[in-house]
Design an enzyme around this catalytic site. Structure first.
Site, PDB file in Angstrom:
ATOM      1  N   LYS A  50      14.027  24.883  38.968  1.00 31.71           N
ATOM      2  CA  LYS A  50      13.709  23.479  39.247  1.00 31.71           C
ATOM      3  C   LYS A  50      14.942  22.841  39.865  1.00 31.71           C
ATOM      4  CE  LYS A  50      10.305  20.522  38.687  1.00 31.71           C
ATOM      5  NZ  LYS A  50       8.851  20.827  38.599  1.00 31.71           N
ATOM      6  N   ASP A  93       7.505  17.839  43.586  1.00 30.49           N
ATOM      7  CA  ASP A  93       7.315  17.348  42.214  1.00 30.49           C
ATOM      8  C   ASP A  93       7.357  15.817  42.348  1.00 30.49           C
ATOM      9  OD1 ASP A  93       7.326  18.496  39.260  1.00 30.49           O
ATOM     10  OD2 ASP A  93       8.580  16.721  39.181  1.00 30.49           O
TER      11      ASP A  93
HETATM   12  P1  NDP Z   1       4.023  11.888  42.068  1.00 29.53           P
HETATM   13  O1  NDP Z   1       5.363  11.378  42.416  1.00 29.53           O
HETATM   14  O2  NDP Z   1       3.054  12.204  43.146  1.00 29.53           O
HETATM   15  O3  NDP Z   1       3.294  10.894  41.056  1.00 29.53           O
HETATM   16  C1  NDP Z   1       3.846  10.544  39.832  1.00 29.53           C
HETATM   17  C2  NDP Z   1       2.977   9.458  39.208  1.00 29.53           C
HETATM   18  O4  NDP Z   1       3.453   9.205  37.893  1.00 29.53           O
HETATM   19  C3  NDP Z   1       3.060   8.143  39.971  1.00 29.53           C
HETATM   20  O5  NDP Z   1       1.835   7.454  39.908  1.00 29.53           O
HETATM   21  C4  NDP Z   1       4.162   7.395  39.225  1.00 29.53           C
HETATM   22  O6  NDP Z   1       4.046   5.981  39.306  1.00 29.53           O
HETATM   23  C5  NDP Z   1       3.926   7.862  37.792  1.00 29.53           C
HETATM   24  N1  NDP Z   1       5.196   7.853  37.062  1.00 29.53           N
HETATM   25  C6  NDP Z   1       6.323   8.560  37.331  1.00 29.53           C
HETATM   26  N2  NDP Z   1       7.287   8.254  36.457  1.00 29.53           N
HETATM   27  C7  NDP Z   1       6.768   7.353  35.604  1.00 29.53           C
HETATM   28  C8  NDP Z   1       7.269   6.671  34.476  1.00 29.53           C
HETATM   29  N3  NDP Z   1       8.534   6.849  34.066  1.00 29.53           N
HETATM   30  N4  NDP Z   1       6.431   5.797  33.825  1.00 29.53           N
HETATM   31  C9  NDP Z   1       5.175   5.614  34.244  1.00 29.53           C
HETATM   32  N5  NDP Z   1       4.629   6.239  35.317  1.00 29.53           N
HETATM   33  C10 NDP Z   1       5.422   7.093  35.982  1.00 29.53           C
HETATM   34  O7  NDP Z   1       4.306  13.199  41.175  1.00 29.53           O
HETATM   35  P2  NDP Z   1       3.283  14.365  40.782  1.00 29.53           P
HETATM   36  O8  NDP Z   1       1.910  13.836  40.656  1.00 29.53           O
HETATM   37  O9  NDP Z   1       3.549  15.504  41.682  1.00 29.53           O
HETATM   38  O10 NDP Z   1       3.847  14.787  39.349  1.00 29.53           O
HETATM   39  C11 NDP Z   1       3.363  14.209  38.131  1.00 29.53           C
HETATM   40  C12 NDP Z   1       3.675  15.131  36.975  1.00 29.53           C
HETATM   41  O11 NDP Z   1       3.047  16.403  37.194  1.00 29.53           O
HETATM   42  C13 NDP Z   1       5.154  15.452  36.766  1.00 29.53           C
HETATM   43  O12 NDP Z   1       5.382  15.637  35.381  1.00 29.53           O
HETATM   44  C14 NDP Z   1       5.326  16.790  37.462  1.00 29.53           C
HETATM   45  O13 NDP Z   1       6.416  17.512  36.967  1.00 29.53           O
HETATM   46  C15 NDP Z   1       4.005  17.457  37.118  1.00 29.53           C
HETATM   47  N6  NDP Z   1       3.583  18.552  37.968  1.00 29.53           N
HETATM   48  C16 NDP Z   1       3.479  18.403  39.333  1.00 29.53           C
HETATM   49  C17 NDP Z   1       3.046  19.453  40.105  1.00 29.53           C
HETATM   50  C18 NDP Z   1       2.841  19.324  41.565  1.00 29.53           C
HETATM   51  O14 NDP Z   1       2.363  20.288  42.176  1.00 29.53           O
HETATM   52  N7  NDP Z   1       3.130  18.190  42.194  1.00 29.53           N
HETATM   53  C19 NDP Z   1       2.738  20.777  39.510  1.00 29.53           C
HETATM   54  C20 NDP Z   1       2.799  20.794  38.070  1.00 29.53           C
HETATM   55  C21 NDP Z   1       3.227  19.720  37.354  1.00 29.53           C
HETATM   56  P3  NDP Z   1       4.303   5.193  40.703  1.00 29.53           P
HETATM   57  O15 NDP Z   1       3.074   5.477  41.516  1.00 29.53           O
HETATM   58  O16 NDP Z   1       4.433   3.777  40.285  1.00 29.53           O
HETATM   59  O17 NDP Z   1       5.541   5.803  41.291  1.00 29.53           O
HETATM   60  O1  2IT Z   2       5.982  21.727  37.914  1.00 34.92           O
HETATM   61  C1  2IT Z   2       5.484  22.449  38.809  1.00 34.92           C
HETATM   62  O2  2IT Z   2       4.861  23.475  38.530  1.00 34.92           O
HETATM   63  C2  2IT Z   2       5.627  22.024  40.205  1.00 34.92           C
HETATM   64  N1  2IT Z   2       6.173  20.952  40.452  1.00 34.92           N
HETATM   65  C3  2IT Z   2       5.132  22.908  41.308  1.00 34.92           C
HETATM   66  C4  2IT Z   2       6.111  24.008  41.596  1.00 34.92           C
HETATM   67  C5  2IT Z   2       5.798  24.859  42.796  1.00 34.92           C
HETATM   68  O3  2IT Z   2       6.675  25.692  43.106  1.00 34.92           O
HETATM   69  O4  2IT Z   2       4.747  24.740  43.416  1.00 34.92           O
END
Ligand code: NDP
Ligand code: 2IT
Length: 443
Positions: free
Chosen positions: A124, A164
């Site tokens: 990461k 992420d």
């Molecule tokens: P994004 O940046 O696309 O979206 C994050 C969302 O969560 C936004 O709506 C944001 O609000 C909200 N958010 C972030 N921080 C906070 C906080 N401190 N309090 C309240 N709301 C918050 O990220 P992702 O959707 O990609 O990631 C979301 C989660 O999923 C993370 O934990 C990430 O590690 C996990 N994840 C992501 C993967 C991926 O492929 N993208 C894969 C596996 C896991 P706002 O819109 O106001 O910024």
């Molecule tokens: O937390 C996760 O699994 C991710 N943000 C996606 C990682 C990836 O390599 O696609």
């Protein structure tokens, strides 16, 4: 070995790293009893070795903002383990990023990637750079500066970053462009790329869709189904919006989504058209949900978490520790029966223990959100083959992978006829990595 004794050593070696301690505790709680029954693992000190990253790179990222001011951020890459494949995992750009957060995420990624059944190690990275309120040019200059250092530590067979929080299609494009320019090669060294330059179909949707497919598997295992279920989701970014989309397409009702400003409540259920508006608002206009609520006359609860809305299923899809013990109690009291973690470690240790005790169907992130990195793995395969598969083909493989992850959780997590998914996911993820480490000898 006793959990407390093991954790005391870990805390001593990694002082102050609260998130990392929390992630290790959750794994060790389930894996140490398993190790106790396998003297080979104990003798080889597998758990001590697994909790020590292979290496961590920390670097300065200097860039110039639109007003000509010099800005300085810190960049990181935690290469946790390449025991079963090249390092693989996302990059997070958020003001809350520090070493402990990236070590927890890198550690989780090792187990998650093992569960996908694909050959990927865990890593990461990211930066405390805050993309909020920055212009496209500022984000581009930051990404180029970040990659100018990172590129020497990554490669298609070495380490393959992806997105992420705060790193989506725009950032991956800038990062990949700079990687390609510095290395003078076109390879699949980042995933989540645009479809025109080596990206895979369904990668954008994969984490959210996978999290829904996993919930469907859990329900099927107890002879139930998604159709007609009322769902509450946190977040409204990549994971949350595509989870919401698939839920609606499969006949479930989505009544809440959130962001950093609060949550929207739609008692009659969100529609796919309105969700498209939210996706556009978030991804391209970078707006907040209160704007959406005003536009459509929807209830908006500022500064609150969505867990107070009664539901059958909860999908925490925003960030770590966003669902605590009190939230878990509220969800259970309101009749919630299933929790599928789209985010990484969104539930606190006390919250997940409460779900466990109440025998709620609770899928930890390393199982439920593994669909994203799984399709990243398939993007790497397509890049190596210089081919691209159809949307139907990739979605079919995603569903198959989520089914296989569910089978592994059942195999290792069954307890008195009930599946403990926390135990199942952690032990199943551990075994494959541990076997590889044993085979390599001491290193
Ligand atoms: P994004 O940046 O696309 O979206 C994050 C969302 O969560 C936004 O709506 C944001 O609000 C909200 N958010 C972030 N921080 C906070 C906080 N401190 N309090 C309240 N709301 C918050 O990220 P992702 O959707 O990609 O990631 C979301 C989660 O999923 C993370 O934990 C990430 O590690 C996990 N994840 C992501 C993967 C991926 O492929 N993208 C894969 C596996 C896991 P706002 O819109 O106001 O910024
Ligand atoms: O937390 C996760 O699994 C991710 N943000 C996606 C990682 C990836 O390599 O696609």
């Amino acid at each position: 070995m006793e959990l407390d004794q093991f954790m005391a050593g870990l805390v001593r070696r990694n002082p102050g790293e609260k998130e990392f301690h929390q992630a290790v505790r959750e794994v060790a709680d389930k894996v140490l009893p398993f190790i106790a029954a396998h003297p080979d693992y104990q003798k080889a000190r597998i758990m001590e070795r697994m909790t020590e990253p292979d290496r961590i790179v920390i670097f300065r990222v200097s860039w110039e903002d639109d007003d000509g001011n010099v800005r300085v951020n810190r960049g990181y890459r935690v290469q946790f383990s390449n025991a079963i494949g090249p390092y693989k995992g996302g990059l997070r750009f958020d003001k809350s990023v520090h070493l402990s957060v990236l070590k927890f995420l890198g550690f989780e990624q090792v187990f998650k990637n093992s569960l996908t059944t694909l050959p990927m190690g865990g890593a990461k990275g990211g930066s405390d750079f805050n993309p909020k309120g920055k212009s496209d040019s500022e984000v581009m200059r930051f990404c180029q500066s970040f990659m100018t250092e990172l590129y020497r530590h990554i490669g298609e067979d070495v380490d393959v970053p992806a997105g992420d929080i705060g790193v989506g299609a725009r950032e991956i494009s800038y990062l990949f462009g700079q990687y390609k320019r510095l290395s003078n090669e076109f390879t699949g060294t980042l995933t989540g790329k645009g479809l025109a330059f080596g990206g895979s179909q369904v990668r954008t949707e994969a984490t959210g869709y996978g999290c829904v497919y996993f919930a469907r598997e859990m329900l099927a295992h107890v002879n139930d189904e998604l159709e007609g279920k009322t769902c509450v989701l946190s977040g409204s970014g990549n994971v949350a919006t595509y989870a919401a989309q698939r839920l609606m397409q499969l006949g479930a009702k989505v009544v809440a989504l959130s962001d950093r400003t609060g949550f929207i409540h739609e008692p009659d259920g969100l529609t796919l058209e309105r969700l498209d508006y939210i996706i556009e608002l978030k991804e391209h206009q970078r707006g907040s949900l209160d704007q959406y609520a005003k536009e459509f006359g929807v209830t908006f609860c500022p500064g609150k978490k969505p867990w107070i809305v009664p539901c059958d299923i909860a999908f925490p899809c925003a960030t770590q520790n966003e669902l605590d013990k009190e939230d878990a109690r509220t969800l259970i009291d309101h009749g919630c029966r299933l929790v599928s973690e789209g985010a990484n470690m969104p539930t606190t240790f006390a919250g997940s223990t409460l779900f466990e005790e109440a025998q709620i169907l609770f899928a930890p992130g390393k199982a439920a959100n593994a669909g994203g990195v799984a399709i990243s793995g398939l993007e790497m395969s397509q890049n190596s083959m210089r081919l691209s598969w159809t949307r139907e083909e990739v979605d079919r493989q995603l569903q198959e992978i989520m089914t296989r992850i569910h089978e592994q959780c059942v195999e290792y997590g069954i307890e008195n006829g009930h599946v403990n998914y926390i135990k199942g996911a952690n032990v199943a993820g551990f075994v494959k990595v541990a076997e590889a480490m044993l085979a390599y000898g001491i290193m």
